[in-house]
Structures are given as C-alpha cells and as structure tokens.
Scaffold this motif. Structure first.
Motif, PDB file in Angstrom:
ATOM      1  N   ARG A  81     -48.669  -6.715 -12.142  1.00 14.30           N
ATOM      2  CA  ARG A  81     -49.063  -6.062 -10.898  1.00 14.30           C
ATOM      3  C   ARG A  81     -47.877  -6.018  -9.935  1.00 14.30           C
ATOM      4  NH1 ARG A  81     -55.300  -7.777  -9.418  1.00 14.30           N
ATOM      5  NH2 ARG A  81     -56.219  -7.160 -11.426  1.00 14.30           N
ATOM      6  N   PRO A  82     -47.192  -4.896  -9.835  1.00 18.23           N
ATOM      7  CA  PRO A  82     -46.077  -4.768  -8.885  1.00 18.23           C
ATOM      8  C   PRO A  82     -46.571  -4.785  -7.441  1.00 18.23           C
ATOM      9  CG  PRO A  82     -46.018  -3.054 -10.591  1.00 18.23           C
ATOM     10  CD  PRO A  82     -47.351  -3.689 -10.655  1.00 18.23           C
ATOM     11  N   ALA A 246     -51.363  -7.832  -2.535  1.00 12.87           N
ATOM     12  CA  ALA A 246     -51.500  -6.400  -2.269  1.00 12.87           C
ATOM     13  C   ALA A 246     -51.690  -6.121  -0.786  1.00 12.87           C
ATOM     14  CB  ALA A 246     -52.666  -5.828  -3.064  1.00 12.87           C
ATOM     15  N   ALA A 247     -52.344  -7.049  -0.081  1.00 12.76           N
ATOM     16  CA  ALA A 247     -52.568  -6.853   1.352  1.00 12.76           C
ATOM     17  C   ALA A 247     -51.261  -6.781   2.128  1.00 12.76           C
ATOM     18  CB  ALA A 247     -53.441  -7.976   1.905  1.00 12.76           C
ATOM     19  N   LEU A 248     -50.202  -7.394   1.590  1.00 12.99           N
ATOM     20  CA  LEU A 248     -48.907  -7.395   2.270  1.00 12.99           C
ATOM     21  C   LEU A 248     -48.303  -5.998   2.371  1.00 12.99           C
ATOM     22  CD1 LEU A 248     -47.252 -10.465   0.487  1.00 12.99           C
ATOM     23  CD2 LEU A 248     -48.386 -10.453   2.719  1.00 12.99           C
ATOM     24  N   GLY A 250     -50.175  -2.903   2.017  1.00 16.22           N
ATOM     25  CA  GLY A 250     -51.093  -1.806   2.299  1.00 16.22           C
ATOM     26  C   GLY A 250     -52.459  -1.924   1.672  1.00 16.22           C
ATOM     27  N   GLY A 251     -52.683  -2.954   0.863  1.00 15.83           N
ATOM     28  CA  GLY A 251     -54.002  -3.172   0.289  1.00 15.83           C
ATOM     29  C   GLY A 251     -54.111  -2.731  -1.157  1.00 15.83           C
ATOM     30  N   LEU A 252     -55.294  -2.912  -1.709  1.00 16.51           N
ATOM     31  CA  LEU A 252     -55.523  -2.612  -3.124  1.00 16.51           C
ATOM     32  C   LEU A 252     -55.379  -1.125  -3.439  1.00 16.51           C
ATOM     33  CD1 LEU A 252     -58.514  -5.008  -3.869  1.00 16.51           C
ATOM     34  CD2 LEU A 252     -56.132  -5.264  -4.591  1.00 16.51           C
ATOM     35  N   GLY A 253     -55.490  -0.297  -2.435  1.00 14.90           N
ATOM     36  CA  GLY A 253     -55.333   1.137  -2.669  1.00 14.90           C
ATOM     37  C   GLY A 253     -53.940   1.564  -3.058  1.00 14.90           C
ATOM     38  N   VAL A 254     -52.956   0.668  -2.887  1.00  6.53           N
ATOM     39  CA  VAL A 254     -51.572   0.998  -3.269  1.00  6.53           C
ATOM     40  C   VAL A 254     -51.064   0.077  -4.377  1.00  6.53           C
ATOM     41  CG1 VAL A 254     -51.085   1.888  -0.969  1.00  6.53           C
ATOM     42  CG2 VAL A 254     -50.496  -0.485  -1.498  1.00  6.53           C
ATOM     43  N   ALA A 255     -51.969  -0.682  -5.007  1.00 10.78           N
ATOM     44  CA  ALA A 255     -51.565  -1.719  -5.962  1.00 10.78           C
ATOM     45  C   ALA A 255     -51.888  -1.314  -7.403  1.00 10.78           C
ATOM     46  CB  ALA A 255     -52.253  -3.039  -5.628  1.00 10.78           C
ATOM     47  N   PRO A 256     -50.886  -0.885  -8.176  1.00 13.48           N
ATOM     48  CA  PRO A 256     -51.125  -0.508  -9.571  1.00 13.48           C
ATOM     49  C   PRO A 256     -51.156  -1.725 -10.489  1.00 13.48           C
ATOM     50  CG  PRO A 256     -48.824  -0.218  -9.068  1.00 13.48           C
ATOM     51  CD  PRO A 256     -49.484  -0.670  -7.786  1.00 13.48           C
TER      52      PRO A 256
END
Length: 343
Positions: A81-82, A246-248, A250-256
């Motif tokens: 998870r980048p 991921a919150a750091l 922008g959240g899960l919406g930007v976490a591939p």
C-alpha cells in the motif's frame, strides 16, 4: 497483450472501477478485459485462473468469494500500500508534503486465517494463560488463533526488502525497512515475526532495517512520516496502520493497493464499498486508478503506468477538479474526464 479479470465489486465500487478501466484504455495500455462476477464460483475461478492479473473493486457480501479466492486461493501473500502526498488534497496535517513510503502487509496469516470458536472447545487442551490459569477458568467466551509461519514471514519480508531496494534505486538513496510488531506482549508470535524478518534482513546488507513496537510505530506514522520508506507489518497491524497512514495524504480515496503472490497479483483500492454514496457519482476514483497503474507496473507496461500517474498528479496539482472527500466539488465523472484530458 495482457488478459485482466475485472470484478467491479459492490455498492459504489463499480463507479470507480469503470473510471479506472476507461483511463487505462485511454493511456494506451495493451489490455484485454475479462469482466466477471462472483455469482458463479466456477466461472469466477476460471476468469481469474485464465488472466494475468485482476483489477478488483471493493467487496461486500456478493463479491466476497472472489476476494477470498484471489487472496487465499492464489496465495497473494504481500499486500503493498503506497502512501504518497497528493498535492492540494485536504489532510489533517498542516503540511503533508514530501510523504512517500509504502506499507507491506502480510496478507494470509495472523488472525485472518479465521480459526475462531468457543473457549469451551479448548477446555481439554491443557492451555494456560500468562499467569498460569487454565483456559477453563476464564468462563464462557470465545477465542481466535493467531497463526504465524516461518515461511509466511520469510516471503513477505523478502518482498519488503526487495521493494526497499527498488525504491532506493529509483530515488537514489539508501533503502530502509521498518518492522512493526508487539513482540513485548506476544513474544512467541510477534517475536517470531520480528526475528525471522531480521534474519531476512541479513540477505540485504544494502538496506537499513529498524524495528519498533507497533504502537510506537503508530505514533511515528503521525509525527515523522517522512522518515519512513518501507514498513513491514503482520496482517492485523498492517490492515489498521495502513488506513491510518492513508489519512496523512488525503484518506482512503487516494490509497491504492496491490496484493502479490509468487505468480499472480490483484489490484484494488484500499477503501470499502461506500454504500452510503452508491449511485451519487461522488466517490473518489483516485485509489482505484492508481491501483490500476500498479497493475500496469506488474505487467511491465511501464509507459501507460507512467502516463496514468502523471495525469492523476497533474489534476491534483491543478486543483480545480477534485472530489469532495479531498476538499473539492467535482463528481466522479468530472474527475475521470479531467484525468483523461490530462493523459
């Protein structure tokens, strides 16, 4: 040409998968898409087994059999998870610039093997707790097995160190792997994970290695994320801390997310199915699009992968067409169209 199985998933997930497929095609990738569902188990397995990889949407009840087969059936043991800064994305940090690390989560073992039951089932096993009380003395309750194998640790640890070596080459710096465990409280299971990972580290003298308690690592994710490169975690901690990380940015919406085995991989967004916004055309497709870029990397289609990432980054850098979750006002369709235009 690469054959890719596509499972759109459930609730709002099909909206982001369709965006990702559209963008991959517009980027010039050489892909044959095999659209499938989990409704027929035999057809589901056939679609996966006859593909080079899977692009997967998030799962609730309907699509769970597909994700279980992709994970345990295909033995995809390393979940990568980048965590990377997205310009103009709203975050809780005053300054989120320069964050660039990856979490490698063991994906098959730990408490996720699903061995649970009643404490009564253990009453004759001769087990005692840390102060010597028999299991039966605890009264009614339940248990779960935390399963950790040497081979499972070795293969995910090697994935983490190989990734650190690759990132070091790409970024012209020394790679580092940070291991997070609760070996102070769980010396047999987490202690074993730590010891085996440190043994694997000796095979990579060019990569630095440090080890922290998992709760201390949770703190370090917040106060010093720029010090991290590759973070290696057991399954449960990896699941939890990757969402925190991921919150750091922008959240899960930007976490591939990409899940890799010896000879197969599947790619998905880190977020769930978002049933509360299904059909509203507001879900952020960024994570799914970047997961598709990870898939292109895996397939050796480097130029389309680069084009996809560059287009996403340029839309964020421009900043006027971002979805609500990262501080903008754009719809899913608007954002997708902006990325296509930036290709």
């Amino acid at each position: 040409m690469s054959r890719i199985a596509v499972f759109e998933g459930d609730d709002a997930s099909p909206e982001v998968v369709r965006s990702a497929v559209q963008i991959v095609d517009k980027a010039g990738a050489d892909i044959e898409w095999i659209h499938a569902t989990a409704d027929d188990p035999a057809l589901m397995r056939d679609a996966i087994d006859n593909s080079d990889a899977t692009l997967f949407g998030s799962a609730s009840a309907r699509s769970v059999p597909a994700i279980e087969y992709l994970r345990w059936g295909k033995k995809t043991y390393a979940n990568v998870r980048p965590i990377t800064t997205m310009p103009n994305a709203a975050t809780p940090l005053a300054d989120s610039s320069g964050i660039d690390f990856a979490i490698v989560r063991e994906n098959l073992e730990d408490l996720y093997v699903g061995i649970e039951g009643s404490l009564a089932d253990l009453s004759g096993a001769g087990l005692t707790d840390r102060i010597g009380r028999p299991i039966g003395d605890h009264g009614a309750g339940t248990f779960a097995v935390k399963l950790v194998t040497t081979s499972g640790i070795e293969q995910v640890a090697r994935s983490a160190f190989e990734l650190a070596r690759t990132r070091a080459h790409q970024r012209s710096r020394t790679g580092r792997v940070t291991i997070g465990t609760k070996h102070n409280v769980l010396p047999v299971t987490d202690g074993h994970f730590r010891e085996v990972a440190l043994d694997v580290a000796t095979e990579y003298p060019d990569v630095e290695v440090v080890s922290y308690l998992a709760d201390d690592l949770a703190r370090r994710l917040i106060i010093s994320p720029r010090e991290l490169d590759v973070v290696l975690l057991p399954n449960l901690y990896g699941d939890i801390l990757s969402d925190e990380a991921a919150a750091l940015v922008g959240g899960l919406g930007v976490a591939p997310s990409g899940c890799y085995g010896t000879d197969y991989a599947y790619f998905e967004a880190s977020h769930g199915t978002a049933p509360d916004i299904a059909g509203k055309n507001i879900i952020n497709p960024t994570a799914q699009i970047l997961a598709a870029a990870m898939m292109l990397d895996y397939l050796g289609q480097d130029d389309p992968a680069r084009r996809v990432r560059s287009a996403v980054h340029s839309v964020y850098a421009e900043g006027s067409c971002l979805t609500v979750d990262v501080g903008g006002h754009a719809s899913t369709t608007d954002f997708t169209d902006a990325v296509v235009a930036a290709l």
